[in-house]
Write an enzyme that holds these catalytic residues in place. Structure first.
Site, PDB file in Angstrom:
ATOM      1  N   ASN A   1      41.585  16.959  27.194  1.00  0.00           N
ATOM      2  CA  ASN A   1      42.306  16.725  26.061  1.00  0.00           C
ATOM      3  C   ASN A   1      42.006  17.593  24.923  1.00  0.00           C
ATOM      4  O   ASN A   1      42.745  17.888  23.878  1.00  0.00           O
ATOM      5  CB  ASN A   1      42.015  15.291  25.545  1.00  0.00           C
ATOM      6  CG  ASN A   1      42.121  14.958  24.247  1.00  0.00           C
ATOM      7  OD1 ASN A   1      43.384  14.742  23.925  1.00  0.00           O
ATOM      8  ND2 ASN A   1      41.411  14.960  23.119  1.00  0.00           N
ATOM      9  N   ALA A   2      40.774  18.456  24.894  1.00  0.00           N
ATOM     10  CA  ALA A   2      40.548  19.238  23.789  1.00  0.00           C
ATOM     11  C   ALA A   2      41.605  20.677  23.459  1.00  0.00           C
ATOM     12  O   ALA A   2      42.022  20.915  24.376  1.00  0.00           O
ATOM     13  CB  ALA A   2      38.885  19.921  24.005  1.00  0.00           C
ATOM     14  N   GLY A   3      42.005  20.705  22.188  1.00  0.00           N
ATOM     15  CA  GLY A   3      42.936  21.519  21.786  1.00  0.00           C
ATOM     16  C   GLY A   3      42.681  21.961  20.549  1.00  0.00           C
ATOM     17  O   GLY A   3      41.915  21.441  19.516  1.00  0.00           O
TER      18      GLY A   3
ATOM     19  N   SER B   1      51.886  19.357  25.084  1.00  0.00           N
ATOM     20  CA  SER B   1      52.361  18.963  23.921  1.00  0.00           C
ATOM     21  C   SER B   1      53.858  19.072  23.945  1.00  0.00           C
ATOM     22  O   SER B   1      54.266  19.921  24.721  1.00  0.00           O
ATOM     23  CB  SER B   1      51.928  20.007  22.815  1.00  0.00           C
ATOM     24  OG  SER B   1      52.868  20.005  21.549  1.00  0.00           O
TER      25      SER B   1
ATOM     26  N   TYR C   1      50.109  28.374  19.664  1.00  0.00           N
ATOM     27  CA  TYR C   1      49.780  26.758  20.079  1.00  0.00           C
ATOM     28  C   TYR C   1      50.673  26.486  21.233  1.00  0.00           C
ATOM     29  O   TYR C   1      50.404  25.825  22.444  1.00  0.00           O
ATOM     30  CB  TYR C   1      49.849  25.908  19.124  1.00  0.00           C
ATOM     31  CG  TYR C   1      49.623  24.436  19.453  1.00  0.00           C
ATOM     32  CD1 TYR C   1      48.405  23.973  19.580  1.00  0.00           C
ATOM     33  CD2 TYR C   1      50.656  23.696  19.849  1.00  0.00           C
ATOM     34  CE1 TYR C   1      47.836  22.673  20.097  1.00  0.00           C
ATOM     35  CE2 TYR C   1      50.199  22.282  19.933  1.00  0.00           C
ATOM     36  CZ  TYR C   1      49.073  21.804  20.411  1.00  0.00           C
ATOM     37  OH  TYR C   1      48.741  20.194  20.658  1.00  0.00           O
TER      38      TYR C   1
ATOM     39  N   ALA D   1      52.785  28.346  22.923  1.00  0.00           N
ATOM     40  CA  ALA D   1      52.449  28.943  24.505  1.00  0.00           C
ATOM     41  C   ALA D   1      51.546  28.496  25.241  1.00  0.00           C
ATOM     42  O   ALA D   1      51.547  28.602  26.476  1.00  0.00           O
ATOM     43  CB  ALA D   1      52.510  30.471  24.229  1.00  0.00           C
ATOM     44  N   SER D   2      50.391  28.291  24.823  1.00  0.00           N
ATOM     45  CA  SER D   2      49.180  27.807  25.363  1.00  0.00           C
ATOM     46  C   SER D   2      49.434  26.511  25.936  1.00  0.00           C
ATOM     47  O   SER D   2      49.170  26.240  27.346  1.00  0.00           O
ATOM     48  CB  SER D   2      47.936  27.562  24.427  1.00  0.00           C
ATOM     49  OG  SER D   2      47.978  26.679  23.531  1.00  0.00           O
ATOM     50  N   LYS D   3      50.212  25.494  25.579  1.00  0.00           N
ATOM     51  CA  LYS D   3      50.523  24.012  25.969  1.00  0.00           C
ATOM     52  C   LYS D   3      51.574  24.478  26.953  1.00  0.00           C
ATOM     53  O   LYS D   3      51.496  23.638  28.269  1.00  0.00           O
ATOM     54  CB  LYS D   3      50.948  23.303  24.787  1.00  0.00           C
ATOM     55  CG  LYS D   3      49.858  22.782  23.976  1.00  0.00           C
ATOM     56  CD  LYS D   3      48.669  22.198  24.800  1.00  0.00           C
ATOM     57  CE  LYS D   3      47.457  21.684  23.919  1.00  0.00           C
ATOM     58  NZ  LYS D   3      46.630  21.029  24.717  1.00  0.00           N
TER      59      LYS D   3
END
Length: 261
Positions: A90-92, A142, A155, A157-159
């Protein structure tokens, strides 16, 4: 799945969805290891859970933006719980920045370490435990994976990458006994919502009211209990996922309202 007595590792548990999820899982009787950068806040979460009669979680302070921290966290969680049957990535980290200005600078790399590489490292490290127990990997992505809003590209792109890897992991682990669940939160009322951090021209764009971290946590717990492959909360966040043209349209509408310098 009955969560009573099940050992669970939850990252990013010091606030927001992670904190609410830790409390909800503890309410179902799960045994927890909770991790985040802010050890003091984790202790508060653990004390609150213990004061309500549940088992006090194992507290592990960990900075997942640092390469190698995920392996250390996995080892600490196994040492504290004995084993891990459910891993909740869950860490983001968030970041408001233009790609032309930041490129691949340290801040961008730290975001990808937290949002992408650490979940992959934790999964690899804990897979033997998860295979032995028929456990579950839960990756929190997300709805922004499908909405290319300016200055939120890192953010999103990472998700998006984590979402794609979650789906392929599910195929790779087919028949192994390990379940893979993607959780896709939409707008949630947290301390630092991206919409409030953007440099708007005038007032921020009006958006649907965000949901509470508690309602998001309850949706995640139910998705785990029911063995689902994907959970989306609120349900309206399904639209850009299933119809990507909607996400692109939202971005086109929003772009002129953002001060891009």
């Amino acid at each position: 799945m009955d969560l009573a007595g099940v050992p669970v590792l939850v990252t990013g548990a010091s606030s927001g969805i992670g904190r609410a999820l830790a409390e909800a899982l503890a309410g179902r009787g799960a045994r927890l290891a909770i991790a985040a950068r802010r050890g003091g806040l984790l202790e508060e979460v653990a004390d609150g859970i213990g004061s309500r009669g549940a088992a006090r979680p194992v507290v592990i302070e960990a900075d997942l933006s640092r390469a190698g921290a995920a392996d250390e966290l996995a080892a600490a969680a196994v040492a504290g719980l004995g084993r891990v049957e459910i891993l909740v990535n869950n860490a983001g980290a968030g970041l408001v920045a233009a790609q032309a200005a930041m490129g691949d600078d340290e801040g961008a790399r730290a975001l990808f370490e937290t949002n992408l590489w650490s979940p992959l490292a934790l999964t690899r490290r804990l897979l033997p435990e998860l295979r032995a127990s028929g456990g579950t990997v839960v990756n929190v992505t997300s709805s922004l994976q499908s909405v290319p809003i300016p200055l939120l590209g890192y953010y999103g792109a990472s998700k998006a990458a984590l979402a794609h890897l979650t789906r392929t992991l599910r195929h790779e682990l087919e028949g192994s006994g390990v379940s893979v669940l993607e959780i896709v939160p939409g707008a949630t009322e947290t301390a630092a919502r991206d919409v409030g951090l953007l440099p708007w021209r005038g007032r921020p764009m009006r958006t649907p009211p965000p949901v509470s971290p508690g309602s998001a946590a309850e949706a995640i717990v139910k998705a785990i209990e029911r063995g689902r492959r994907r959970g989306v909360h609120p349900a309206t966040s399904l639209l850009p996922l299933e119809l990507p043209v909607i996400g692109r349209l939202v971005a086109r509408i929003v772009t002129p309202r953002i001060d891009l310098g």
